[in-house]
Design a protein around this motif. Structure first.
Motif, PDB file in Angstrom:
ATOM      1  N   THR A 166      -0.960   3.622   3.681  1.00 30.21           N
ATOM      2  CA  THR A 166      -2.354   3.712   4.099  1.00 30.21           C
ATOM      3  C   THR A 166      -2.360   4.479   5.405  1.00 30.21           C
ATOM      4  OG1 THR A 166      -2.293   1.749   5.469  1.00 30.21           O
ATOM      5  CG2 THR A 166      -2.854   1.435   3.150  1.00 30.21           C
ATOM      6  N   SER A 167      -3.510   4.920   5.828  1.00 32.71           N
ATOM      7  CA  SER A 167      -3.595   5.583   7.125  1.00 32.71           C
ATOM      8  C   SER A 167      -4.134   4.587   8.146  1.00 32.71           C
ATOM      9  CB  SER A 167      -4.498   6.812   7.039  1.00 32.71           C
ATOM     10  OG  SER A 167      -5.773   6.440   6.578  1.00 32.71           O
ATOM     11  N   HIS A 168      -3.352   4.311   9.148  1.00 34.31           N
ATOM     12  CA  HIS A 168      -3.722   3.423  10.253  1.00 34.31           C
ATOM     13  C   HIS A 168      -4.175   2.047   9.782  1.00 34.31           C
ATOM     14  CE1 HIS A 168      -3.140   6.788  12.856  1.00 34.31           C
ATOM     15  NE2 HIS A 168      -3.980   7.497  12.145  1.00 34.31           N
ATOM     16  N   GLY A 169      -3.522   1.537   8.766  1.00 36.94           N
ATOM     17  CA  GLY A 169      -3.797   0.177   8.330  1.00 36.94           C
ATOM     18  C   GLY A 169      -5.043   0.018   7.493  1.00 36.94           C
ATOM     19  N   GLY A 170      -5.659   1.114   7.072  1.00 32.34           N
ATOM     20  CA  GLY A 170      -6.848   1.016   6.226  1.00 32.34           C
ATOM     21  C   GLY A 170      -6.464   0.875   4.769  1.00 32.34           C
ATOM     22  N   THR A 171      -7.436   0.919   3.904  1.00 32.31           N
ATOM     23  CA  THR A 171      -7.175   0.814   2.476  1.00 32.31           C
ATOM     24  C   THR A 171      -6.506   2.085   1.970  1.00 32.31           C
ATOM     25  OG1 THR A 171      -9.065  -0.637   2.186  1.00 32.31           O
ATOM     26  CG2 THR A 171      -8.262   0.469   0.227  1.00 32.31           C
ATOM     27  N   ALA A 172      -5.457   1.933   1.177  1.00 33.22           N
ATOM     28  CA  ALA A 172      -4.758   3.092   0.611  1.00 33.22           C
ATOM     29  C   ALA A 172      -5.675   3.826  -0.349  1.00 33.22           C
ATOM     30  CB  ALA A 172      -3.492   2.634  -0.108  1.00 33.22           C
ATOM     31  N   ARG A 173      -5.582   5.149  -0.349  1.00 31.32           N
ATOM     32  CA  ARG A 173      -6.448   5.962  -1.219  1.00 31.32           C
ATOM     33  C   ARG A 173      -5.668   6.553  -2.358  1.00 31.32           C
ATOM     34  NH1 ARG A 173     -11.109   7.028   2.182  1.00 31.32           N
ATOM     35  NH2 ARG A 173     -10.601   6.169   4.164  1.00 31.32           N
ATOM     36  N   HIS A 184      -2.329  -0.749  -5.884  1.00 34.58           N
ATOM     37  CA  HIS A 184      -2.001  -2.083  -6.400  1.00 34.58           C
ATOM     38  C   HIS A 184      -2.961  -3.100  -5.766  1.00 34.58           C
ATOM     39  CE1 HIS A 184       1.831   0.036  -7.210  1.00 34.58           C
ATOM     40  NE2 HIS A 184       1.785  -0.694  -8.312  1.00 34.58           N
ATOM     41  N   PRO A 185      -4.198  -3.144  -6.250  1.00 40.47           N
ATOM     42  CA  PRO A 185      -5.211  -3.995  -5.614  1.00 40.47           C
ATOM     43  C   PRO A 185      -4.893  -5.493  -5.653  1.00 40.47           C
ATOM     44  CG  PRO A 185      -6.043  -3.042  -7.661  1.00 40.47           C
ATOM     45  CD  PRO A 185      -4.720  -2.400  -7.388  1.00 40.47           C
ATOM     46  N   GLU A 186      -4.041  -5.915  -6.578  1.00 41.40           N
ATOM     47  CA  GLU A 186      -3.692  -7.338  -6.656  1.00 41.40           C
ATOM     48  C   GLU A 186      -2.569  -7.707  -5.693  1.00 41.40           C
ATOM     49  OE1 GLU A 186      -3.634  -5.326  -9.341  1.00 41.40           O
ATOM     50  OE2 GLU A 186      -5.388  -5.940 -10.488  1.00 41.40           O
ATOM     51  N   GLU A 187      -2.091  -6.741  -4.904  1.00 45.45           N
ATOM     52  CA  GLU A 187      -0.968  -6.967  -3.985  1.00 45.45           C
ATOM     53  C   GLU A 187      -1.351  -6.650  -2.536  1.00 45.45           C
ATOM     54  OE1 GLU A 187       2.064  -8.145  -4.780  1.00 45.45           O
ATOM     55  OE2 GLU A 187       1.854  -8.153  -6.946  1.00 45.45           O
ATOM     56  N   PRO A 188      -2.381  -7.313  -2.001  1.00 42.03           N
ATOM     57  CA  PRO A 188      -2.720  -7.061  -0.596  1.00 42.03           C
ATOM     58  C   PRO A 188      -1.667  -7.661   0.329  1.00 42.03           C
ATOM     59  CG  PRO A 188      -3.976  -8.915  -1.414  1.00 42.03           C
ATOM     60  CD  PRO A 188      -3.210  -8.359  -2.593  1.00 42.03           C
ATOM     61  N   LEU A 204       3.453  -2.995  -0.826  1.00 42.23           N
ATOM     62  CA  LEU A 204       4.645  -3.797  -1.122  1.00 42.23           C
ATOM     63  C   LEU A 204       5.325  -3.381  -2.418  1.00 42.23           C
ATOM     64  CD1 LEU A 204       3.336  -7.416  -0.459  1.00 42.23           C
ATOM     65  CD2 LEU A 204       4.880  -6.104   0.982  1.00 42.23           C
ATOM     66  N   THR A 205       4.543  -2.871  -3.347  1.00 43.69           N
ATOM     67  CA  THR A 205       5.045  -2.591  -4.687  1.00 43.69           C
ATOM     68  C   THR A 205       5.580  -1.175  -4.849  1.00 43.69           C
ATOM     69  OG1 THR A 205       3.473  -4.196  -5.547  1.00 43.69           O
ATOM     70  CG2 THR A 205       4.423  -2.683  -7.140  1.00 43.69           C
ATOM     71  N   CYS A 206       4.812  -0.177  -4.397  1.00 42.12           N
ATOM     72  CA  CYS A 206       5.223   1.212  -4.637  1.00 42.12           C
ATOM     73  C   CYS A 206       5.534   1.991  -3.361  1.00 42.12           C
ATOM     74  CB  CYS A 206       4.157   1.948  -5.440  1.00 42.12           C
ATOM     75  SG  CYS A 206       2.625   2.255  -4.525  1.00 42.12           S
ATOM     76  N   GLY A 207       5.175   1.446  -2.208  1.00 37.33           N
ATOM     77  CA  GLY A 207       5.468   2.114  -0.948  1.00 37.33           C
ATOM     78  C   GLY A 207       4.413   3.095  -0.484  1.00 37.33           C
ATOM     79  N   GLU A 208       3.345   3.287  -1.277  1.00 33.94           N
ATOM     80  CA  GLU A 208       2.288   4.202  -0.854  1.00 33.94           C
ATOM     81  C   GLU A 208       1.779   3.772   0.516  1.00 33.94           C
ATOM     82  OE1 GLU A 208      -2.175   5.517  -2.245  1.00 33.94           O
ATOM     83  OE2 GLU A 208      -0.667   5.167  -3.792  1.00 33.94           O
TER      84      GLU A 208
END
Length: 155
Positions: free
Chosen positions: A148-155, A124-128, A142-146
């Motif tokens: 990230t690893s150690h606060g990085g960008t979710a893959r 969800h790139p529009e929901e940082p 915030l939207t789907c709960g996916e």
């Protein structure tokens, strides 16, 4: 039902401070500009730290401010009328004297601070979000709960 429009302070990037009551941590989410529809419609957002789903992430300062504004907007006019009635009662030579004293003053909107680091999500790139600088754990979207690893960008 009465609707009261209230604005809260955003940081310079347009993020609104939030608080999770479950893990007692603060974070920020990107606020949708007024008049625009949110990128994703969800009933509840998730805490980026603990993943709690909620529709209420108010900070204590925000909750106090919103309450004070609501009281001022709803009770204030009645107090104005009471004060006017008291002045009419207080005629010279009258047996009854009445005074109305209001306390609290005008509610003060909590200011936004320029802190925290931004985390973006591929899902969800529009929901940082922004999390505290020292947070090293995974971050929930915030939207789907996916996660990230150690606060990085979710893959």
């Amino acid at each position: 039902m009465t609707t009261i429009q209230v604005s809260l302070s955003l940081d310079s990037d347009g993020f609104l401070r939030r608080h999770c009551g479950a893990c007692d941590r603060e974070f920020k989410w990107l606020q949708t500009p007024e008049g625009e529809d949110p990128a994703y419609k969800v009933d509840r957002h998730l805490c980026p730290y603990c993943g709690l789903a909620s529709d209420e992430f108010w900070t204590e300062a925000q909750a106090n401010y919103l309450t004070a504004v609501a009281v001022e907007e709803t009770v204030g006019p009645a107090l104005d009328e009471l004060e006017s009635a008291a002045k009419q009662l207080n005629r010279a030579g009258g047996l009854i004297k009445m005074s109305v004293t209001r306390s609290g003053g005008t509610p003060v909107r909590p200011l936004a601070s320029e802190d925290m680091r931004r985390v973006d999500f591929l899902c969800h790139p529009e929901e940082p979000v922004k999390v505290v600088e020292e947070w090293e754990g995974p971050v929930h979207c915030l939207t789907c709960g996916e996660l990230t690893s150690h606060g990085g960008t979710a893959r």
